[in-house]
Design a protein around this motif. Structure first.
Motif, PDB file in Angstrom:
ATOM      1  N   THR A 162       0.744  -1.130  -0.206  1.00  0.00           N
ATOM      2  CA  THR A 162       0.105   0.088   0.091  1.00  0.00           C
ATOM      3  C   THR A 162       0.728   1.168  -0.131  1.00  0.00           C
ATOM      4  O   THR A 162       0.291   2.359   0.068  1.00  0.00           O
ATOM      5  CB  THR A 162      -1.025  -0.058   1.242  1.00  0.00           C
ATOM      6  OG1 THR A 162      -0.233   0.019   2.396  1.00  0.00           O
ATOM      7  CG2 THR A 162      -1.954  -1.193   1.105  1.00  0.00           C
ATOM      8  N   GLY A 163       2.258   1.286   0.061  1.00  0.00           N
ATOM      9  CA  GLY A 163       3.038   2.462  -0.238  1.00  0.00           C
ATOM     10  C   GLY A 163       4.600   2.003  -0.248  1.00  0.00           C
ATOM     11  O   GLY A 163       4.835   0.800  -0.202  1.00  0.00           O
ATOM     12  N   PRO A 164       5.262   2.980  -0.282  1.00  0.00           N
ATOM     13  CA  PRO A 164       6.692   2.686  -0.475  1.00  0.00           C
ATOM     14  C   PRO A 164       7.334   2.089   0.932  1.00  0.00           C
ATOM     15  O   PRO A 164       6.842   2.346   2.064  1.00  0.00           O
ATOM     16  CB  PRO A 164       7.284   4.021  -0.626  1.00  0.00           C
ATOM     17  CG  PRO A 164       6.360   5.164   0.075  1.00  0.00           C
ATOM     18  CD  PRO A 164       5.066   4.554  -0.178  1.00  0.00           C
ATOM     19  N   ALA A 165       8.309   1.312   0.901  1.00  0.00           N
ATOM     20  CA  ALA A 165       9.189   0.792   1.748  1.00  0.00           C
ATOM     21  C   ALA A 165       9.475   1.813   2.718  1.00  0.00           C
ATOM     22  O   ALA A 165       9.850   3.170   2.399  1.00  0.00           O
ATOM     23  CB  ALA A 165      10.310  -0.090   1.559  1.00  0.00           C
ATOM     24  N   GLY A 166       9.977   1.809   4.015  1.00  0.00           N
ATOM     25  CA  GLY A 166      10.568   2.547   4.945  1.00  0.00           C
ATOM     26  C   GLY A 166      11.597   2.017   5.932  1.00  0.00           C
ATOM     27  O   GLY A 166      11.604   0.616   6.163  1.00  0.00           O
ATOM     28  N   GLY A 167      11.948   3.069   6.677  1.00  0.00           N
ATOM     29  CA  GLY A 167      12.943   2.385   8.026  1.00  0.00           C
ATOM     30  C   GLY A 167      12.434   3.655   9.107  1.00  0.00           C
ATOM     31  O   GLY A 167      12.434   4.412   8.688  1.00  0.00           O
ATOM     32  N   VAL A 168      12.884   2.674  10.237  1.00  0.00           N
ATOM     33  CA  VAL A 168      12.971   3.682  11.659  1.00  0.00           C
ATOM     34  C   VAL A 168      14.097   3.243  12.228  1.00  0.00           C
ATOM     35  O   VAL A 168      14.640   2.268  12.416  1.00  0.00           O
ATOM     36  CB  VAL A 168      11.715   3.314  12.469  1.00  0.00           C
ATOM     37  CG1 VAL A 168      11.800   4.091  13.656  1.00  0.00           C
ATOM     38  CG2 VAL A 168      10.280   3.377  11.624  1.00  0.00           C
ATOM     39  N   PHE A 169      14.900   4.565  12.543  1.00  0.00           N
ATOM     40  CA  PHE A 169      16.108   4.087  13.093  1.00  0.00           C
ATOM     41  C   PHE A 169      16.462   4.990  14.283  1.00  0.00           C
ATOM     42  O   PHE A 169      16.484   5.919  14.494  1.00  0.00           O
ATOM     43  CB  PHE A 169      17.283   4.747  12.030  1.00  0.00           C
ATOM     44  CG  PHE A 169      17.132   3.922  10.475  1.00  0.00           C
ATOM     45  CD1 PHE A 169      17.524   2.793  10.364  1.00  0.00           C
ATOM     46  CD2 PHE A 169      16.307   4.489   9.755  1.00  0.00           C
ATOM     47  CE1 PHE A 169      17.541   2.162   9.109  1.00  0.00           C
ATOM     48  CE2 PHE A 169      16.254   4.448   8.465  1.00  0.00           C
ATOM     49  CZ  PHE A 169      16.729   2.967   8.180  1.00  0.00           C
ATOM     50  N   ALA A 170      16.940   4.072  15.554  1.00  0.00           N
ATOM     51  CA  ALA A 170      17.165   4.641  16.830  1.00  0.00           C
ATOM     52  C   ALA A 170      18.356   5.619  16.904  1.00  0.00           C
ATOM     53  O   ALA A 170      19.275   5.345  15.887  1.00  0.00           O
ATOM     54  CB  ALA A 170      17.424   3.244  17.666  1.00  0.00           C
ATOM     55  N   ASP A 171      18.195   6.490  17.613  1.00  0.00           N
ATOM     56  CA  ASP A 171      19.261   7.481  17.767  1.00  0.00           C
ATOM     57  C   ASP A 171      20.802   6.768  17.925  1.00  0.00           C
ATOM     58  O   ASP A 171      21.609   7.217  17.535  1.00  0.00           O
ATOM     59  CB  ASP A 171      19.004   8.538  18.934  1.00  0.00           C
ATOM     60  CG  ASP A 171      17.651   9.301  18.570  1.00  0.00           C
ATOM     61  OD1 ASP A 171      17.435   9.561  17.447  1.00  0.00           O
ATOM     62  OD2 ASP A 171      17.230  10.068  19.485  1.00  0.00           O
ATOM     63  N   GLU A 172      20.655   5.863  18.608  1.00  0.00           N
ATOM     64  CA  GLU A 172      21.827   4.973  19.050  1.00  0.00           C
ATOM     65  C   GLU A 172      22.794   4.502  17.831  1.00  0.00           C
ATOM     66  O   GLU A 172      23.769   4.400  17.862  1.00  0.00           O
ATOM     67  CB  GLU A 172      21.671   3.929  20.005  1.00  0.00           C
ATOM     68  CG  GLU A 172      21.025   4.382  21.496  1.00  0.00           C
ATOM     69  CD  GLU A 172      19.639   4.691  21.473  1.00  0.00           C
ATOM     70  OE1 GLU A 172      19.230   5.243  22.588  1.00  0.00           O
ATOM     71  OE2 GLU A 172      19.149   4.501  20.505  1.00  0.00           O
ATOM     72  N   LEU A 173      21.951   4.286  16.536  1.00  0.00           N
ATOM     73  CA  LEU A 173      22.526   3.651  15.774  1.00  0.00           C
ATOM     74  C   LEU A 173      23.534   4.888  15.034  1.00  0.00           C
ATOM     75  O   LEU A 173      24.398   4.413  14.623  1.00  0.00           O
ATOM     76  CB  LEU A 173      21.623   3.311  14.681  1.00  0.00           C
ATOM     77  CG  LEU A 173      22.120   2.497  13.379  1.00  0.00           C
ATOM     78  CD1 LEU A 173      22.572   1.203  13.884  1.00  0.00           C
ATOM     79  CD2 LEU A 173      20.828   2.428  12.371  1.00  0.00           C
ATOM     80  N   PHE A 174      23.175   6.099  15.233  1.00  0.00           N
ATOM     81  CA  PHE A 174      23.948   7.131  14.684  1.00  0.00           C
ATOM     82  C   PHE A 174      24.876   7.581  15.675  1.00  0.00           C
ATOM     83  O   PHE A 174      26.367   7.901  15.470  1.00  0.00           O
ATOM     84  CB  PHE A 174      23.159   8.506  14.325  1.00  0.00           C
ATOM     85  CG  PHE A 174      22.337   7.907  13.372  1.00  0.00           C
ATOM     86  CD1 PHE A 174      22.523   8.117  11.835  1.00  0.00           C
ATOM     87  CD2 PHE A 174      21.043   7.710  13.612  1.00  0.00           C
ATOM     88  CE1 PHE A 174      21.708   7.654  10.973  1.00  0.00           C
ATOM     89  CE2 PHE A 174      19.847   7.391  12.713  1.00  0.00           C
ATOM     90  CZ  PHE A 174      20.544   7.329  11.299  1.00  0.00           C
ATOM     91  N   THR A 175      24.741   7.727  17.127  1.00  0.00           N
ATOM     92  CA  THR A 175      25.374   8.285  18.227  1.00  0.00           C
ATOM     93  C   THR A 175      26.305   7.255  18.839  1.00  0.00           C
ATOM     94  O   THR A 175      27.568   7.741  19.055  1.00  0.00           O
ATOM     95  CB  THR A 175      24.538   8.790  19.312  1.00  0.00           C
ATOM     96  OG1 THR A 175      23.754   7.791  19.686  1.00  0.00           O
ATOM     97  CG2 THR A 175      23.546  10.041  18.878  1.00  0.00           C
ATOM     98  N   ASP A 176      25.866   6.097  18.780  1.00  0.00           N
ATOM     99  CA  ASP A 176      26.959   4.838  19.359  1.00  0.00           C
ATOM    100  C   ASP A 176      27.197   3.833  18.329  1.00  0.00           C
ATOM    101  O   ASP A 176      27.999   3.053  18.796  1.00  0.00           O
ATOM    102  CB  ASP A 176      26.137   4.222  20.462  1.00  0.00           C
ATOM    103  CG  ASP A 176      25.589   5.064  21.651  1.00  0.00           C
ATOM    104  OD1 ASP A 176      26.353   6.231  21.689  1.00  0.00           O
ATOM    105  OD2 ASP A 176      24.762   5.018  22.272  1.00  0.00           O
ATOM    106  N   GLU A 177      26.887   4.028  17.150  1.00  0.00           N
ATOM    107  CA  GLU A 177      27.273   3.253  16.118  1.00  0.00           C
ATOM    108  C   GLU A 177      26.686   1.850  16.148  1.00  0.00           C
ATOM    109  O   GLU A 177      27.138   0.871  15.346  1.00  0.00           O
ATOM    110  CB  GLU A 177      28.728   3.304  15.730  1.00  0.00           C
ATOM    111  CG  GLU A 177      29.406   4.603  15.486  1.00  0.00           C
ATOM    112  CD  GLU A 177      31.007   4.405  14.995  1.00  0.00           C
ATOM    113  OE1 GLU A 177      31.534   3.444  15.512  1.00  0.00           O
ATOM    114  OE2 GLU A 177      31.553   5.584  14.654  1.00  0.00           O
ATOM    115  N   ARG A 178      26.087   1.650  17.145  1.00  0.00           N
ATOM    116  CA  ARG A 178      25.172   0.370  17.068  1.00  0.00           C
ATOM    117  C   ARG A 178      23.551   0.688  17.743  1.00  0.00           C
ATOM    118  O   ARG A 178      23.596   1.415  18.798  1.00  0.00           O
ATOM    119  CB  ARG A 178      25.711  -0.596  18.074  1.00  0.00           C
ATOM    120  CG  ARG A 178      25.262  -1.772  18.340  1.00  0.00           C
ATOM    121  CD  ARG A 178      26.069  -2.830  18.806  1.00  0.00           C
ATOM    122  NE  ARG A 178      25.196  -4.043  19.124  1.00  0.00           N
ATOM    123  CZ  ARG A 178      25.118  -5.055  18.142  1.00  0.00           C
ATOM    124  NH1 ARG A 178      25.745  -5.073  16.969  1.00  0.00           N
ATOM    125  NH2 ARG A 178      24.471  -6.245  18.225  1.00  0.00           N
ATOM    126  N   GLY A 179      22.668   0.172  17.076  1.00  0.00           N
ATOM    127  CA  GLY A 179      21.300   0.488  17.647  1.00  0.00           C
ATOM    128  C   GLY A 179      20.369  -0.481  16.888  1.00  0.00           C
ATOM    129  O   GLY A 179      20.740  -0.981  16.207  1.00  0.00           O
TER     130      GLY A 179
END
Length: 271
Positions: A162-179
């Motif tokens: 029903t729509g385009p694929a998407g993603g949700v990314f926790a802040d820790e993935l950017f700030t701690d390089e793992r999330g």
């Protein structure tokens, strides 16, 4: 008896320094034909010159010494070609990274016009999703694999996208390089859990959105522009960042045609 030359003459003939030849002797890569027991003086045969030239060519291409040893030692042509092919693949990968870095630098020096930023309210959405905790270095291959698995599962279960694929990314993935990261595909119908794929509802949210066109490796400029906008307008709220993929690897292998919408959570400003 084969004709021999001194290490100095062998160095001049092969363009390998005496220091390098001594090192190759020490590690067993290129041993001299004779070593004087008293003076430790090394002599080489002229028949060793082609081998030395091959070694020098491989080292100019940054092939590790231990891999060169394997190439020279194996009598199996298939094994030898596989070793050389693997190194060529690494070189090509490194060249691609260098070209991408050069292109990014050119873009920084000659910035293009910034895409428009708009605000959008996204309602709660039923999706098929894959959620995992991962390292940022593994994010791109994981993302592509997850997208393919979602599409295959949705098609196999005969669900309607029903729509385009998407993603949700926790802040820790950017700030701690793992999330935590979630990749999802909106669809109708009951999603039966298969492998990593499960049913999920992505909550409603208000976003500031910018669109990036092209490979995901160059997406950092769009993130920077969006962060600047949100900061200047004092709109930011806590919450994971989102991405939507109107055109992705699911639609075309041509990365230049990919379109990615980046969403930054903001205050609800709708009436």
């Amino acid at each position: 008896m084969p004709a021999t030359v001194s290490i100095g003459d062998f160095s001049r003939a092969t363009h390998l320094s005496v220091k390098t030849l001594r090192y190759y002797h020490r590690v067993g890569l290129l041993e001299p034909a004779d070593v004087d027991a008293h003076s430790n003086y090394r002599r080489y045969t002229v028949e060793q010159i082609p081998t030395a030239q091959i070694i020098r060519r491989f080292r100019e291409l940054d092939m590790p010494v231990d891999e060169i040893q394997k190439v020279l030692a194996t009598p199996d042509v298939g094994v030898r070609n596989e070793l050389i092919g693997r190194h060529l693949a690494r070189l090509e990968e490194g060249l691609a990274r260098t070209q991408a870095a050069v292109e990014s630098l050119h873009n920084l020096l000659r910035p293009a016009a910034q895409p428009p930023i708009h605000r959008r309210r996204v309602e709660a959405t039923a999706v098929a999703a894959i959620t995992e905790t991962l390292d940022i270095a593994d994010a791109l291959p994981w993302f592509q694999g997850a997208l393919g698995e979602l599409r295959a599962t949705v098609n196999a279960q005969k669900l309607t996208v029903t729509g385009p694929a998407g993603g949700v990314f926790a802040d820790e993935l950017f700030t701690d390089e793992r999330g935590q990261a979630t990749i999802f595909l909106p669809c109708t119908g009951e999603v039966r859990r298969v492998g990593r794929v499960a049913s999920l509802t992505i909550p409603a949210i208000e976003l500031a959105v910018i669109e990036h066109t092209g490979p995901l490796t160059h997406i950092d400029s769009a993130y920077a522009a969006l962060a600047t906008y949100v900061s200047r307008h004092a709109l930011a709220v806590d919450g994971p960042l989102r991405e939507y993929y109107p055109v992705s690897i699911l639609d075309t292998p041509d990365e230049s045609l990919w379109r990615t919408e980046i969403g930054w959570p903001i205050f609800n400003t709708t009436a």
